[in-house]
Design an enzyme around this catalytic site. Sequence first.
Site, PDB file in Angstrom:
ATOM      1  N   SER A 151       0.834  -1.201   0.000  1.00  0.00           N
ATOM      2  CA  SER A 151       0.000   0.000   0.000  1.00  0.00           C
ATOM      3  C   SER A 151       0.869   1.250   0.000  1.00  0.00           C
ATOM      4  O   SER A 151       1.608   1.523   0.962  1.00  0.00           O
ATOM      5  CB  SER A 151      -0.898   0.016   1.236  1.00  0.00           C
ATOM      6  OG  SER A 151      -1.460   1.306   1.387  1.00  0.00           O
ATOM      7  N   HIS A 179      -1.319  -1.557  -4.052  1.00  0.00           N
ATOM      8  CA  HIS A 179      -2.574  -1.140  -3.417  1.00  0.00           C
ATOM      9  C   HIS A 179      -2.599   0.391  -3.340  1.00  0.00           C
ATOM     10  O   HIS A 179      -1.708   1.014  -2.767  1.00  0.00           O
ATOM     11  CB  HIS A 179      -2.645  -1.757  -2.024  1.00  0.00           C
ATOM     12  CG  HIS A 179      -3.950  -1.592  -1.330  1.00  0.00           C
ATOM     13  ND1 HIS A 179      -5.061  -2.382  -1.587  1.00  0.00           N
ATOM     14  CD2 HIS A 179      -4.340  -0.723  -0.366  1.00  0.00           C
ATOM     15  CE1 HIS A 179      -6.059  -2.013  -0.806  1.00  0.00           C
ATOM     16  NE2 HIS A 179      -5.652  -1.004  -0.052  1.00  0.00           N
ATOM     17  N   ASP A 226      -4.839   3.493  -2.074  1.00  0.00           N
ATOM     18  CA  ASP A 226      -5.957   3.881  -1.213  1.00  0.00           C
ATOM     19  C   ASP A 226      -6.482   5.249  -1.608  1.00  0.00           C
ATOM     20  O   ASP A 226      -5.752   6.237  -1.554  1.00  0.00           O
ATOM     21  CB  ASP A 226      -5.480   3.956   0.250  1.00  0.00           C
ATOM     22  CG  ASP A 226      -5.247   2.579   0.835  1.00  0.00           C
ATOM     23  OD1 ASP A 226      -6.187   1.764   0.822  1.00  0.00           O
ATOM     24  OD2 ASP A 226      -4.125   2.320   1.303  1.00  0.00           O
ATOM     25  N   MET A 267      -9.104   8.089  -0.591  1.00  0.00           N
ATOM     26  CA  MET A 267      -9.948   8.535   0.528  1.00  0.00           C
ATOM     27  C   MET A 267     -10.572   9.883   0.194  1.00  0.00           C
ATOM     28  O   MET A 267      -9.888  10.767  -0.320  1.00  0.00           O
ATOM     29  CB  MET A 267      -9.095   8.689   1.785  1.00  0.00           C
ATOM     30  CG  MET A 267      -8.362   7.426   2.171  1.00  0.00           C
ATOM     31  SD  MET A 267      -7.403   7.699   3.662  1.00  0.00           S
ATOM     32  CE  MET A 267      -6.661   6.084   3.862  1.00  0.00           C
ATOM     33  N   HIS A 272      -8.395   0.816  -3.935  1.00  0.00           N
ATOM     34  CA  HIS A 272      -9.328   0.675  -2.807  1.00  0.00           C
ATOM     35  C   HIS A 272     -10.036   2.013  -2.606  1.00  0.00           C
ATOM     36  O   HIS A 272      -9.446   2.961  -2.089  1.00  0.00           O
ATOM     37  CB  HIS A 272      -8.504   0.266  -1.572  1.00  0.00           C
ATOM     38  CG  HIS A 272      -9.293   0.140  -0.307  1.00  0.00           C
ATOM     39  ND1 HIS A 272      -8.708   0.045   0.942  1.00  0.00           N
ATOM     40  CD2 HIS A 272     -10.635   0.083  -0.075  1.00  0.00           C
ATOM     41  CE1 HIS A 272      -9.632  -0.059   1.871  1.00  0.00           C
ATOM     42  NE2 HIS A 272     -10.810  -0.036   1.280  1.00  0.00           N
ATOM     43  N   MET A 322     -12.201   4.304  -0.721  1.00  0.00           N
ATOM     44  CA  MET A 322     -12.866   4.627   0.554  1.00  0.00           C
ATOM     45  C   MET A 322     -13.606   5.934   0.306  1.00  0.00           C
ATOM     46  O   MET A 322     -13.187   7.021   0.731  1.00  0.00           O
ATOM     47  CB  MET A 322     -11.822   4.737   1.667  1.00  0.00           C
ATOM     48  CG  MET A 322     -11.351   3.376   2.146  1.00  0.00           C
ATOM     49  SD  MET A 322      -9.842   3.456   3.111  1.00  0.00           S
ATOM     50  CE  MET A 322      -8.634   3.460   1.807  1.00  0.00           C
ATOM     51  N   MET A 355     -11.591  -5.752   5.865  1.00  0.00           N
ATOM     52  CA  MET A 355     -10.739  -4.765   6.550  1.00  0.00           C
ATOM     53  C   MET A 355     -10.332  -5.325   7.914  1.00  0.00           C
ATOM     54  O   MET A 355     -11.174  -5.805   8.673  1.00  0.00           O
ATOM     55  CB  MET A 355     -11.480  -3.438   6.744  1.00  0.00           C
ATOM     56  CG  MET A 355     -11.644  -2.597   5.488  1.00  0.00           C
ATOM     57  SD  MET A 355     -10.109  -2.203   4.593  1.00  0.00           S
ATOM     58  CE  MET A 355      -9.179  -1.282   5.820  1.00  0.00           C
ATOM     59  N   GLY A 383      -9.124   4.200   6.990  1.00  0.00           N
ATOM     60  CA  GLY A 383      -8.882   5.646   7.122  1.00  0.00           C
ATOM     61  C   GLY A 383      -7.432   6.026   7.313  1.00  0.00           C
ATOM     62  O   GLY A 383      -7.012   7.077   6.849  1.00  0.00           O
ATOM     63  N   PHE A 384      -6.670   5.168   7.974  1.00  0.00           N
ATOM     64  CA  PHE A 384      -5.279   5.517   8.262  1.00  0.00           C
ATOM     65  C   PHE A 384      -4.387   4.285   8.199  1.00  0.00           C
ATOM     66  O   PHE A 384      -4.825   3.191   8.554  1.00  0.00           O
ATOM     67  CB  PHE A 384      -5.147   6.143   9.659  1.00  0.00           C
ATOM     68  CG  PHE A 384      -5.969   7.385   9.815  1.00  0.00           C
ATOM     69  CD1 PHE A 384      -5.491   8.608   9.348  1.00  0.00           C
ATOM     70  CD2 PHE A 384      -7.223   7.323  10.381  1.00  0.00           C
ATOM     71  CE1 PHE A 384      -6.275   9.750   9.453  1.00  0.00           C
ATOM     72  CE2 PHE A 384      -8.012   8.466  10.500  1.00  0.00           C
ATOM     73  CZ  PHE A 384      -7.535   9.685  10.036  1.00  0.00           C
ATOM     74  N   GLY A 385      -3.143   4.501   7.808  1.00  0.00           N
ATOM     75  CA  GLY A 385      -2.161   3.420   7.846  1.00  0.00           C
ATOM     76  C   GLY A 385      -1.571   3.315   9.238  1.00  0.00           C
ATOM     77  O   GLY A 385      -1.846   4.151  10.110  1.00  0.00           O
ATOM     78  N   GLY A 386      -0.799   2.288   9.464  1.00  0.00           N
ATOM     79  CA  GLY A 386      -0.048   2.161  10.717  1.00  0.00           C
ATOM     80  C   GLY A 386      -0.849   1.776  11.944  1.00  0.00           C
ATOM     81  O   GLY A 386      -0.377   1.952  13.066  1.00  0.00           O
ATOM     82  N   ASP A 397      -6.514  -6.089   4.805  1.00  0.00           N
ATOM     83  CA  ASP A 397      -5.910  -4.760   4.724  1.00  0.00           C
ATOM     84  C   ASP A 397      -5.923  -4.096   6.098  1.00  0.00           C
ATOM     85  O   ASP A 397      -6.991  -3.838   6.645  1.00  0.00           O
ATOM     86  CB  ASP A 397      -6.726  -3.940   3.710  1.00  0.00           C
ATOM     87  CG  ASP A 397      -6.160  -2.551   3.468  1.00  0.00           C
ATOM     88  OD1 ASP A 397      -5.053  -2.256   3.958  1.00  0.00           O
ATOM     89  OD2 ASP A 397      -6.834  -1.753   2.778  1.00  0.00           O
ATOM     90  N   GLY A 398      -4.723  -3.830   6.601  1.00  0.00           N
ATOM     91  CA  GLY A 398      -4.591  -3.085   7.848  1.00  0.00           C
ATOM     92  C   GLY A 398      -3.856  -3.862   8.923  1.00  0.00           C
ATOM     93  O   GLY A 398      -4.302  -4.934   9.340  1.00  0.00           O
ATOM     94  N   GLY A 399      -2.705  -3.329   9.303  1.00  0.00           N
ATOM     95  CA  GLY A 399      -1.960  -3.914  10.420  1.00  0.00           C
ATOM     96  C   GLY A 399      -1.315  -5.250  10.118  1.00  0.00           C
ATOM     97  O   GLY A 399      -0.995  -6.017  11.037  1.00  0.00           O
ATOM     98  N   GLY A 411       1.225  -1.842   4.236  1.00  0.00           N
ATOM     99  CA  GLY A 411       1.765  -0.500   4.019  1.00  0.00           C
ATOM    100  C   GLY A 411       3.029  -0.301   4.823  1.00  0.00           C
ATOM    101  O   GLY A 411       4.153  -0.431   4.314  1.00  0.00           O
ATOM    102  N   SER A 412       2.850  -0.032   6.109  1.00  0.00           N
ATOM    103  CA  SER A 412       4.007   0.238   6.982  1.00  0.00           C
ATOM    104  C   SER A 412       5.007  -0.904   6.975  1.00  0.00           C
ATOM    105  O   SER A 412       6.216  -0.671   6.965  1.00  0.00           O
ATOM    106  CB  SER A 412       3.552   0.443   8.420  1.00  0.00           C
ATOM    107  OG  SER A 412       2.335   1.118   8.454  1.00  0.00           O
TER     108      SER A 412
HETATM  109  C1  DX5 Z   1      -6.304   1.882   5.659  1.00  0.00           C
HETATM  110  C2  DX5 Z   1      -5.860   1.535   4.263  1.00  0.00           C
HETATM  111  C3  DX5 Z   1      -4.726   0.605   4.221  1.00  0.00           C
HETATM  112  C4  DX5 Z   1      -3.430   1.096   4.816  1.00  0.00           C
HETATM  113  C5  DX5 Z   1      -2.758  -0.096   5.452  1.00  0.00           C
HETATM  114  O1  DX5 Z   1      -7.506   2.554   5.608  1.00  0.00           O
HETATM  115  O2  DX5 Z   1      -6.929   0.955   3.552  1.00  0.00           O
HETATM  116  O3  DX5 Z   1      -4.495   0.130   2.879  1.00  0.00           O
HETATM  117  O4  DX5 Z   1      -2.553   1.674   3.895  1.00  0.00           O
HETATM  118  O5  DX5 Z   1      -1.642   0.340   6.114  1.00  0.00           O
HETATM  119  P1  DX5 Z   1      -0.867  -0.559   7.164  1.00  0.00           P
HETATM  120  O6  DX5 Z   1      -0.402  -1.795   6.445  1.00  0.00           O
HETATM  121  O7  DX5 Z   1       0.250   0.318   7.603  1.00  0.00           O
HETATM  122  O8  DX5 Z   1      -1.819  -0.887   8.270  1.00  0.00           O
HETATM  123 ZN    ZN Z   2      -6.533  -0.068   1.625  1.00  0.00          ZN
END
Ligand code: DX5
Ligand code: ZN
Length: 225
Positions: free
Chosen positions: A7, A32, A34, A36, A65, A67, A136, A141-144, A174-176, A196-197
Amino acid sequence: MNILSPSILAADCAKLGEQIDLVQQAGAKYLHIDIMDGMFVPSISFGMCVVSSLRKYTDIIFDVHLMVEEPIRYAADFARSGADIITVHLEACSNVEETLDWIHSLGRKAGLSVKPATPIRCVEKYLDKADMLLVMTVEPGFGGQRYLPASTARIREARKMIREKGLNVDIEVDGGITKENISLVLDAGANVIVAGSAVFRGDITRNVRDMMEILDGHEEQTDLA
Ligand code: DX5
Ligand code: ZN
């Protein structure tokens, strides 16, 4: 097939092209992206022009993706910009079927996503219209953020439902997702892994290679079983 979808929300936007080359060379098959809108989720990220600029630069599969509230409004724009897979949120569509059909009519693959609080059973009636189900594993909404542990049972439930219906739908998470919990989600039935992270923080090549090793190893294991 198990696929890694890095991502770019966590990438260095000043070095996007370079970092995409790194993830692709290290074995990632999807990218990926994102999107938003500041409505469906509080934040704002990329728009069409980022996607179309990147499309001229790379041939990696774009896993977009959305959102976005009423994503049907933007599906054609993202298809034109170079999206290969367009994923929409069940919670954001007033007509889910129509939205998935519209994406297919644009010649793109359609993904359907659910937020952590939406019961998995809600997607059941749309599964035959989806190429991919995005479960999900954090609040979008946010990475990390940290992986929500309740997600594991949800992935399992989704895989069971797809199997029972005899469908061939990918399950994306997707996420964490990290090197530490990737096996957990694979075992539960996910096969498209967003990170992502865990990809863009630190040594990108190394991170992707480590994750790919787990993905490929898991695939061999399932082939043998
Ligand atoms: C969150 C995004 C994710 C995000 C994942 O709303 O849809 O794609 O980038 O980031 P990580 O892998 O850091 O949780
Ligand atoms: Zn995503």
